[in-house]
Each structure stands twice: as C-alpha cells, then as structure tokens.
Design an enzyme around this catalytic site. Structure first.
Site, short mmCIF file in Angstrom:
data_model
loop_
_atom_site.label_atom_id
_atom_site.label_comp_id
_atom_site.label_asym_id
_atom_site.label_seq_id
_atom_site.Cartn_x
_atom_site.Cartn_y
_atom_site.Cartn_z
N SER A 1 0.86 -1.67 0.02
CA SER A 1 -0.24 -0.35 0.02
C SER A 1 0.33 0.85 -0.17
O SER A 1 2.04 1.41 0.36
CB SER A 1 -0.82 0.24 1.21
OG SER A 1 -1.34 -0.95 1.83
N GLU B 1 -2.86 -14.37 1.22
CA GLU B 1 -3.31 -13.75 2.09
C GLU B 1 -4.78 -13.77 2.59
O GLU B 1 -5.19 -13.38 3.48
CB GLU B 1 -3.32 -12.09 2.00
CG GLU B 1 -3.16 -11.45 3.04
CD GLU B 1 -2.71 -10.24 2.76
OE1 GLU B 1 -2.18 -9.28 1.91
OE2 GLU B 1 -2.33 -8.77 3.81
C1 LIG Z 1 -4.51 -4.48 10.74
C2 LIG Z 1 -3.82 -3.80 8.55
C3 LIG Z 1 -3.20 -3.94 8.37
C4 LIG Z 1 -2.45 -3.37 7.00
N1 LIG Z 1 -1.42 -4.29 6.46
C5 LIG Z 1 -0.84 -3.79 5.54
C6 LIG Z 1 0.97 -4.28 5.33
O1 LIG Z 1 1.11 -5.07 5.97
N2 LIG Z 1 1.03 -3.99 3.95
C7 LIG Z 1 0.31 -3.17 3.52
O2 LIG Z 1 0.76 -2.97 2.37
N3 LIG Z 1 -0.98 -2.60 3.30
C8 LIG Z 1 -1.29 -2.86 4.54
N4 LIG Z 1 -2.47 -2.66 4.89
C9 LIG Z 1 -3.36 -1.72 3.94
C10 LIG Z 1 -4.37 -2.56 3.44
O3 LIG Z 1 -4.46 -2.76 2.93
C11 LIG Z 1 -5.45 -0.72 2.76
O4 LIG Z 1 -5.48 -0.22 4.02
C12 LIG Z 1 -6.27 -1.34 1.44
O5 LIG Z 1 -5.52 -1.97 0.76
C13 LIG Z 1 -7.67 -0.18 1.75
O6 LIG Z 1 -6.38 0.73 1.00
P1 LIG Z 1 -6.64 2.19 1.41
O7 LIG Z 1 -6.45 2.14 3.04
O8 LIG Z 1 -5.74 2.89 0.64
O9 LIG Z 1 -8.16 2.70 1.41
P2 LIG Z 1 -9.11 3.89 0.10
O10 LIG Z 1 -8.29 2.97 -1.00
O11 LIG Z 1 -8.42 5.12 0.02
O12 LIG Z 1 -10.25 3.67 0.45
C14 LIG Z 1 -11.70 4.01 1.12
C15 LIG Z 1 -12.72 3.51 1.45
O13 LIG Z 1 -12.56 3.99 -0.24
C16 LIG Z 1 -13.32 2.62 -0.88
N5 LIG Z 1 -12.98 1.99 -2.23
C17 LIG Z 1 -11.93 2.75 -2.87
N6 LIG Z 1 -11.98 2.59 -4.22
C18 LIG Z 1 -13.41 2.38 -4.15
C19 LIG Z 1 -13.64 1.11 -6.05
N7 LIG Z 1 -12.66 1.18 -6.58
N8 LIG Z 1 -14.56 1.09 -5.75
C20 LIG Z 1 -15.53 0.88 -3.76
N9 LIG Z 1 -15.39 1.02 -3.42
C21 LIG Z 1 -14.13 2.05 -3.34
C22 LIG Z 1 -12.59 1.08 0.47
O14 LIG Z 1 -13.32 0.30 0.22
C23 LIG Z 1 -12.60 2.20 1.27
O15 LIG Z 1 -13.95 1.64 2.39
C24 LIG Z 1 -3.15 -2.97 6.69
C25 LIG Z 1 -4.92 -2.05 6.51
C26 LIG Z 1 -4.69 -2.60 8.06
C27 LIG Z 1 -5.48 -1.74 8.22
#
Ligand SMILES: Cc1cc2nc3c(=O)[nH]c(=O)nc-3n(C[C@H](O)[C@H](O)[C@H](O)COP(=O)(O)OP(=O)(O)OC[C@H]3O[C@@H](n4cnc5c(N)ncnc54)[C@H](O)[C@@H]3O)c2cc1C
Length: 395
Positions: free
Chosen positions: A131, A246
């Site tokens: 991410s 995963e």
């Molecule tokens: C406890 C935890 C551990 C994690 N560990 C890791 C890790 O070790 N390594 C790593 O790389 N990442 C990690 N992550 C990150 C995680 O993979 C991302 O938070 C996740 O993929 C969502 O991305 P974002 O936070 O950027 O949210 P965003 O992409 O900004 O999304 C925000 C909201 O909009 C919605 N949304 C966005 N785009 C769309 C779409 N096209 N259609 C419908 N809905 C949409 C999403 O579902 C969400 O509700 C972790 C996250 C958590 C919470």
C-alpha cells in the site's frame, strides 16, 4: 471431497494435542503489545519450537521443510491450535502465510534457499510493502519507482500501513519499473532487505493502541536485481498469487479462534447482569448468537473449499475474496455481540470477575481494521461481482 478423519489423521490429532498441551504453557505469557523487540523474540522463539517439533509450515511441501499435511490434517491442526490457545502467528504472519508461500510458487532456487528455511525456523521476519498513500484499494496505481542501474534497482517512494516493518528483516515490495505502460503492466515484486541504506520506518499508532504498522520511506534504496521475484513488469501476476494466499488461507487460525470467541461470549452472557438481568435472558440476543454460530459453521465450509483448492493447485482460487469478506464481516458482528453483552464494563478495559473484558474489547476494536486490511470489503465485493459472478465491470 471426503473430510472424515482416517485413523492416521486421528493419530495426528492426538500427537498434536499432546505436544501443544506441554508446549503452550511452557512458552509463557506474551510480552506487552507495544514492546516490539520482545514480541519478535517471543513469536520467533515459538516458531522455532514448532519447527524443532515438526509442526512448522503445516501446508508447506516437505521439500521446503514443511509438514505437507493432508487437507483434513490441516483442518485438524487449526482446530487443535485454537483449542490449545496456542500463540498467534504474530510477526511471522507475512513470511509464513503469504511471502514464503509466494516464493515457493514464484521464487528462483537461490531465493528459496536464501529465505524459505529461515522463515520456517522463525529466523527471518517479513513485512509487506504494497500500500501507498494514494494506492490502497487501487493497488495497481502505486508510484514507488525502481530504476535499473547495472545490477541494482534504485528505489524511491513511500509505503504506508506496513505491518511489522519495525521488526522485519525483509519486505515483499511492489515497485513501478515501467511508468509508460497501462498501470497493471509496469509493476515488479522485489525482496527488499530492511537494513539497506535509504529506508526510514516511522510507526503509526492505531485505534486499539498498538503500533502494528508503519510508514516506510524509501530514498534511493539499492536493491540487487537478483531480488526480483518473477519477471520484471510481471509483478501484478505475482501479487495476485500473494493476495490469494493472504485472503484465502492466511486467516485460517483466526477463523477457528472466532468459534472459541463466540462460545466465550455466550458464557459471559450467562454471567453478566444489568440490574439483575442477565444478557442471556434476552431471547433476541440468544437467537443472534445462534445465527452467528451458524455463520461460523458456513465460514468453515468456505475455508475447507479454499484450503482444498490450495492443496490441489498450490494456490487458493479466486474464491479467496469471498472467504476474506465473509470472515472479516462476521468477526465484526461477533465483536458487536461482545460489546452488547459486556455493556458498560467494556469501557473499563480491565478484567472483572473472571471475564476477559480486555481481550473482548481488544478483539472487537481490532475487528474493525480487518475489513480494510488485505483489501477492503468493497474491493472484495467488486472482485466477487466481476470475476466470480461475471457481472459487468465498474466503469
Ligand atoms: C490492520 C491493517 C494492516 C495492514 N497491513 C498492511 C501491510 O502490512 N502492508 C500493506 O501494504 N498494506 C497493509 N494494509 C493496508 C490495506 O491493504 C489498505 O488499507 C487497503 O487496501 C485499503 O486501502 P486504503 O487504506 O488506501 O483505502 P482507500 O483505497 O482510500 O479506500 C477508502 C474507502 O473507499 C473504498 N473504495 C476505494 N476504491 C473503491 C472502488 N474502486 N470501489 C469501491 N470502493 C472503493 C474502500 O473500500 C474504502 O472503504 C493494512 C491495513 C490494515 C487496516
């Protein structure tokens, strides 16, 4: 698929149960959640014990030091492991449950030799650098760039939500190696040693008070080209292998824990009183507990399919998204139930009258993040809609 245990599989259960009944109490209590060096030491020591006793890498091929247990044995393993309240995989999550499995499928022989035995023995801790601040759900829009300079990639960019980065030795890192092609085409999957010059790790606090993840800043980090997994610019395909592990099987242990957790909540509901009325006296609440139990049983059947598929083809199928979605939303519902049963007691966050209030409230708060980690619920729904059900693609 016949999932009834054979005599040999029952023997497996007894051997495992008997080993766990000695090993778990002997390992002692976990260190405080914020003491990451101590947590690393505790988790990796447990992994080494598992390895020495022949229980590490339960689904991993024997050729890579794993147990190569049958499908039924794997299910028995998760069941017994949860029953014994054995230690959570902890800092070994990435290496054991998706980094290592990805290397087994996609890595070169040299990469496997350098990492697989060490991950299995708890001597190498991994993190996941997927991410970025503007590339979470839309992972393929990642911008961390890697430019080739002789035998190295020179990497600069910014990763976020990197769990265990503060104690990891290696990172499964996604980088953009070609900015001039459609976004899914220019990505590569690299193994990044975390001690290279130019890496800065800044921990981020979470809602439940645990600094599990960090931001990782990369400034001209030189990663040897031999650390490329799969081909250059073919990283999106490799990423999908990682994500299927995963989403499809990595949470299996926690799924069994959910079963135990619900039964503990039901027991608590029979004890907790609010002005003389037990939570359990409420017929609606009892009915909801029954529904949750039925859904946990359904989850198990979905997991069996996922493990069965991984067993046959080496990688869980696309149904991994359905397992991940159903599990994490169910975990939130179980968390809500815990909060309802405990009522105001949960605000104290300390244990009372033999009830593990602190544990219930931690799990309930932590369950919120599970519907985001490894791809949010909305994204899993899109994958299910478009790739499993064949619905029209989102524009
Ligand atoms: C406890 C935890 C551990 C994690 N560990 C890791 C890790 O070790 N390594 C790593 O790389 N990442 C990690 N992550 C990150 C995680 O993979 C991302 O938070 C996740 O993929 C969502 O991305 P974002 O936070 O950027 O949210 P965003 O992409 O900004 O999304 C925000 C909201 O909009 C919605 N949304 C966005 N785009 C769309 C779409 N096209 N259609 C419908 N809905 C949409 C999403 O579902 C969400 O509700 C972790 C996250 C958590 C919470």
């Amino acid at each position: 698929m016949d999932l009834r245990p054979t005599q040999d599989e029952e023997k497996f259960r007894h051997e495992l149960r008997s080993w766990l009944s000695d090993a778990v109490p002997a390992h002692g209590s976990p260190p405080p959640r914020e003491d990451w060096p101590a947590r690393r030491a505790w988790d990796t020591r447990w992994q080494k014990k598992m390895f020495d006793a022949g229980w590490a890498g339960i689904s991993w091929p024997k050729a890579f030091g794993g147990r190569q247990a049958s499908l039924v044995e794997q299910l028995v393993y998760y069941e017994e492991y949860a029953r014994a309240k054995a230690p959570y995989v902890g800092v070994n999550f990435v290496g054991l449950l998706h980094g290592g499995p990805t290397l087994i499928v996609e890595g070169t022989d040299a990469q496997k030799d350098k990492h697989i035995p060490y991950i299995l023995r708890g001597e190498q801790v991994w993190c996941q650098g997927f991410s970025e601040p503007t590339a979470g759900s839309d992972l393929a829009s990642l911008r961390t760039k890697a430019e080739r300079d002789g035998d190295h990639y020179v990497v600069s960019g910014h990763k976020i939500w990197t769990s265990f980065a503060q104690v990891a030795d290696y990172c499964e890192l996604l980088v953009r190696t070609d900015p001039n092609v459609p976004k899914h085409g220019g990505i590569s999957w690299l193994i990044m040693p975390m001690d290279l010059a130019g890496i800065e790790v800044r921990p981020l606090p979470t809602l439940h008070g645990e600094g599990e993840f960090s931001e990782v800043f990369l400034d001209n980090v030189r990663i040897p080209v031999e650390n490329l997994v799969g081909k250059e610019n073919d990283g999106w395909r490799v990423t999908n292998v990682t994500l299927r592990f995963e989403r499809g099987t990595a949470f299996a242990g926690e799924m069994y824990d959910l079963k135990r957790w619900l039964s503990e909540i039901a027991t608590a509901a029979q004890k907790v009183t609010d002005h003389g009325t037990r939570a359990w006296d409420d017929a609606t609440l009892r009915r909801e507990v029954g529904h949750l139990q039925a859904d946990i049983d359904s989850l198990w059947n979905m997991l069996k399919l996922s493990i069965g598929q991984a067993d046959k083809s080496g990688v869980p199928g696309i149904g991994a998204s359905a397992v991940k979605l159903f599990f994490t939303e169910l975990k939130q519902r179980v968390g809500d139930m815990a909060m309802r049963v405990l009522g105001r007691a949960v605000l104290g966050r300390s244990n009372m009258g033999g009830l593990p209030v602190e544990y219930f409230s931690y799990e309930a708060l932590q369950s919120l993040s599970m519907t985001i980690a490894a791809g949010s619920s909305q994204i899993q729904r899109k994958i299910i809609g478009e790739r499993i059900l064949g619905l029209p693609k989102d524009k």
